[in-house]
Design a protein around this motif. Structure first.
Motif, short mmCIF file in Angstrom:
data_model
loop_
_atom_site.label_atom_id
_atom_site.label_comp_id
_atom_site.label_asym_id
_atom_site.label_seq_id
_atom_site.Cartn_x
_atom_site.Cartn_y
_atom_site.Cartn_z
N THR A 48 9.07 -7.32 15.37
CA THR A 48 9.37 -7.15 13.94
C THR A 48 8.09 -7.20 13.11
O THR A 48 7.86 -6.37 12.21
CB THR A 48 10.34 -8.25 13.47
N LEU A 49 7.24 -8.19 13.41
CA LEU A 49 5.95 -8.30 12.70
C LEU A 49 5.10 -7.07 12.96
O LEU A 49 4.50 -6.51 12.02
CB LEU A 49 5.21 -9.56 13.17
N LEU A 50 5.02 -6.63 14.21
CA LEU A 50 4.19 -5.48 14.55
C LEU A 50 4.65 -4.23 13.81
O LEU A 50 3.83 -3.49 13.24
CB LEU A 50 4.22 -5.24 16.06
N ASN A 51 5.94 -3.99 13.79
CA ASN A 51 6.46 -2.80 13.09
C ASN A 51 6.18 -2.88 11.59
O ASN A 51 5.84 -1.87 10.96
CB ASN A 51 7.96 -2.66 13.33
N ALA A 52 6.30 -4.08 11.03
CA ALA A 52 6.01 -4.26 9.59
C ALA A 52 4.55 -3.98 9.29
O ALA A 52 4.20 -3.36 8.27
CB ALA A 52 6.39 -5.67 9.15
N LYS A 53 3.65 -4.42 10.20
CA LYS A 53 2.21 -4.20 9.99
C LYS A 53 1.88 -2.71 10.09
O LYS A 53 1.02 -2.22 9.35
CB LYS A 53 1.40 -5.00 11.01
N ILE A 54 2.53 -2.00 10.98
CA ILE A 54 2.28 -0.56 11.09
C ILE A 54 2.67 0.14 9.79
O ILE A 54 1.93 0.97 9.26
CB ILE A 54 3.05 0.04 12.29
N LYS A 55 3.84 -0.23 9.25
CA LYS A 55 4.28 0.37 8.00
C LYS A 55 3.35 -0.01 6.85
O LYS A 55 3.01 0.80 5.99
CB LYS A 55 5.71 -0.07 7.69
N GLU A 56 2.92 -1.28 6.85
CA GLU A 56 2.01 -1.76 5.80
C GLU A 56 0.69 -1.01 5.83
O GLU A 56 0.20 -0.55 4.80
CB GLU A 56 1.78 -3.26 5.98
#
Length: 797
Positions: A255-263
């Motif tokens: 979840t964190l990784l996907n959020a960082k990619i979007k960010e």
């Protein structure tokens, strides 16, 4: 029309093969025949492959459809080099060697052997060398150069036959199978011929430590740059990541990784300048690569898909999905923010905002995690800037050093080094008050570090007749880096120079960037250099100063160890030279932004607490400031916030403080054990105890660089004058590293002396262990001695 592209070799290609004979062409890719309606479609596909390329493109057609071979020969007359049907050997046993175009003809062959394939290939190459060898460039599957070798007709034949890296050794005058003795083998992927047909390119998959006999990945050093280097590092981190590291956290938290990619994708779209675009793209690539590696996807897989997309004939319109398109918000107050924007929660403090810390409860796991997460170290991302600097200093020496000083510091030097005895003019402006302050600090640091000095060898008798000892020896030459950016730091000079002198280092070299105003270093640093017996001051900063001390120049002596803090470029350079065996230079410890954790209870003085937090916050915007409160009331928290705000406004570096406090946090705990458990997990560089009976709780501290015990012990005392060292582990490395001390400037040598009695006591054990390890030479060294002493049993074998 679109069609799938399948790699010539590998499991994907193998899966497409059928028992039924089908049309095959030697070459780079495979076209699934089931995607074509007729021969004309095949021709169109070939034309698309040839588009924009002058070279001959070879294909493989797979599938169960029948094609008119004669008609295809005519259609493809100018498109391919050799047509193969009904091969007599498994096609995957033929390396992907490019057969050069046979002008105006296509040869139809019913059967082919490796011998005839090799003969056809060799007929296309030539050499003008007297020894008849072919110059051969070896690259890996990412087209990165591994080295330059030579091939003979025999080695080429053997390489194709065995599908491994085989070359000709000029020094031994014989065929050389790469990795036969070292284990660093190569699988042959392809052989290419250059435009003049007088040089070869072997594309290989390298196994083991690398291609070069020196143990590096290539004959030009290790290939650690770019996306391929990042992929290699991340694959290593999957297995060997330090517990609690950010990369390990990303691997575990999808979840964190996907959020960082979007960010990061959003930040890339918002970037404006060239530097910003490069920086944000690097961030996005990093997180994207983590997701690829976590799911077993390689760069080769991505590149293959890029190739497939490039070969598509029909194109879709290419519009973005509706949710990513900008919406007209002028007449719609209910328009929602994009999800990527919501994922990014970055607190900022404007000039009119209160300079307050964020507040979270220890039960808020997400908030606590955010509070104690260190900023991402971007060392790997800046190595492409640091590497050329290091290489230039190594090759050009003093000139490169002075060129970089002019470029980065704006100072045009006549010489890059100031030699001792240092001229009096460099002490101009140094007040008597400052001299006395430095003298006091130097003396206290000297006392504390002299007390650490081991004067006598450690001697232990482990068995009768077996005496083991351990004794220190000073590291001969040390280099001390003293930053000169936003603040003058003579404290760093004395904190590292004094212990080096106490340890007995034979040569102490300082390095610090000169001031733009007069081309000199600060008089405080020169004064400490005199007091510590430094032989030279290198007038340079950044990666260039580190490189000069690590490798040496005409004026700068090569040192054995480099110590001292610095910016991200200094840190990257230190990490580089530490890992370069040609430098043979160690460093003090990994470095990150400075940090403090204060534990305070209800009785703590709010002004003291605020001043401790701010003394750290003024270091830089990336410094970390954390207050762990034990049973703090809401009223106490508010008073601390107000004290921080009022004191910050009075500081000259308030702009830096404001940005630091924006990502600083107060974490509220219920009791002291919980507070110290949180501190130990964070492992702060500086730990300040603003609690009742503070000295009673020191025993609860397992991980910290240095502890400041009680209300009247601010971090500032340790930074300058108490006597302890302020060069401390940051970024959580207090779990593994100590702060700088006398032993930092020493290495320890062990010795042992064994008598005949001692040999009798331990000899049999040595022989027993050596035997099971298969090291007969080790065993024999004991056996011969014991035999001459008459200590071996008669039945001993």
């Amino acid at each position: 029309m679109t069609f799938p592209i399948i790699p010539l070799y590998g499991s994907d290609f193998q899966a497409t093969l059928t028992a039924k004979p089908f049309l095959r062409l030697v070459g780079d890719v495979a076209l699934d025949a089931s995607a074509f309606k007729n021969d004309t479609d095949v021709l169109n596909a070939v034309k698309q492959l040839l588009k924009g390329s002058a070279r001959t493109v070879s294909l493989v057609l797979t599938g169960d459809k029948e094609f008119d071979e004669n008609q295809l020969i005519n259609l493809l007359n100018n498109g391919v080099s050799s047509l193969l049907t009904n091969t007599a050997i498994p096609f995957d046993s033929i390396p992907k060697a490019r057969v050069l175009e046979i002008p105006s003809t296509i040869t139809l062959t019913n059967k082919i052997t490796l011998q005839s394939f090799t003969k056809t290939f060799l007929s296309q190459v030539k050499t003008d060398r007297k020894d008849g060898l072919y110059t051969t460039l070896v690259v890996d599957d990412k087209e990165r150069c591994l080295g330059l070798v030579y091939s003979s007709i025999g080695s080429i034949t053997q390489a194709i036959s065995q599908q491994v890296g085989v070359y000709f050794s000029r020094s031994r005058n014989e065929i050389w199978v790469k990795g036969l003795t070292s284990g660093n083998t190569q699988s042959l992927l392809s052989i290419d011929i250059d435009c003049d047909a007088d040089a070869l390119k072997f594309t290989v998959s390298q196994v083991g430590t690398g291609f070069c006999h020196n143990g590096t990945q290539s004959c030009f050093g290790d290939l650690t740059y770019g996306l391929t280097g990042l992929e290699h590092t991340l694959n290593d981190r999957m297995i060997n990541a330090v517990d609690g590291s950010y990369t390990q956290r990303l691997f575990k938290d999808e979840t964190l990784l996907n959020a960082k990619i979007k960010e990061e994708a959003e930040e890339l779209t918002e970037a404006v300048t060239k530097d910003e675009l490069a920086w944000e793209a690097a961030d996005l690539f990093y997180f994207a690569m983590v997701r690829l590696v976590a799911n077993g996807v390689s760069l080769a897989d991505v590149e293959r898909n890029l190739g497939m997309k490039n070969l598509k004939i029909t194109r879709r319109k290419g519009d973005a999905k509706e949710k990513f398109l900008a919406k007209d918000t002028k007449n719609n107050d209910n328009t929602q923010e994009p999800a990527a924007k919501k994922a990014k929660v970055e607190r900022t403090l404007g000039s009119n905002d209160k300079i307050y810390l964020d507040v979270v409860n220890s039960t808020d796991l997400e908030g606590v995690t955010k509070a104690v997460t260190r900023p991402i170290q971007k060392t790997s991302q800046i190595m492409h800037l640091v590497n050329p600097i290091i290489d230039n200093v190594r090759k050009i020496g003093d000139k490169a050093l002075m060129d970089y000083t002019k470029k980065f510091d704006g100072v045009d030097l006549k010489a890059p080094v100031l030699e001792a005895p240092f001229p009096e003019e460099y002490l101009e402006g140094l007040t008597q008050e400052m001299k006395e302050a430095l003298d006091l600090s130097i003396e206290n640091v000297r006392k504390f570090h002299a007390a650490q000095l081991q004067k006598k060898p450690l001697v232990v008798t482990t068995q009768p007749g077996v005496v083991c000892s351990r004794f220190p020896r000073a590291i001969e030459k040390v280099g001390i880096y003293i930053p000169g950016g936003t603040a003058i730091l003579p404290s760093t000079a004395l904190m590292l120079g004094v212990p080096a002198q106490v340890a007995g280092c034979k040569e102490i070299v300082f390095a610090s960037p000169p001031r733009k105003s007069d081309g000199k270093v600060s008089p405080e640093v020169v004064y400490v250099a005199i007091k510590c017996g430094a032989s030279k001051i290198v007038l340079a900063g950044g990666a260039q100063a580190v490189a000069a001390m690590a490798y040496g120049t005409e004026s700068v002596p090569k040192v054995d160890k480099i110590l001292g803090p610095g910016n991200q470029f200094v840190t990257a350079a230190k990490m580089y030279v530490q890992n370069d065996t040609q430098a043979l230079c160690s460093i003090d410890m990994p470095a990150g932004p400075s940090e403090v954790l204060v534990i305070a209870d209800e009785d703590a003085d709010v002004d003291f607490v605020a001043s401790d937090l701010l003394s750290q916050a003024e270091h830089g915007i990336d410094s970390q400031v954390i207050l762990v409160g034990v049973n703090l009331s809401d009223k106490k928290v508010q008073h601390i916030q107000e004290a921080v705000h009022e004191q910050a406004l009075a500081l000259p570096r308030v702009d830096i403080v404001r940005q630091c406090i924006a990502h600083s946090t107060i974490i509220l705990c219920d009791n002291y054990p919980e507070a110290f458990d949180m501190s130990n997990k964070y492992a702060p560089e500086h730990l300040i105890l603003q609690i009742n009976d503070a000295d009673r709780y020191v025993s609860l501290v397992d991980n910290a660089g240095s502890i400041f015990v009680g209300s009247y012990t601010p971090e500032s005392c340790g930074d300058y004058s108490s006597g302890t060292n302020h060069t401390l582990p940051t970024y959580g490395y207090a779990r593994q590293y100590s702060g700088a001390n006398t032993a930092t400037f020493q290495k320890f040598i062990t010795a042992q002396q064994v008598t005949s009695e001692g040999l009798e006591n331990i000899g049999k054990a040595v022989m027993c262990i050596a035997k099971v390890e298969g090291l007969d030479g080790h065993r024999n060294a004991i056996k011969i001695r014991m035999s001459k002493l008459g200590l071996l049993p008669k039945d001993f074998v």
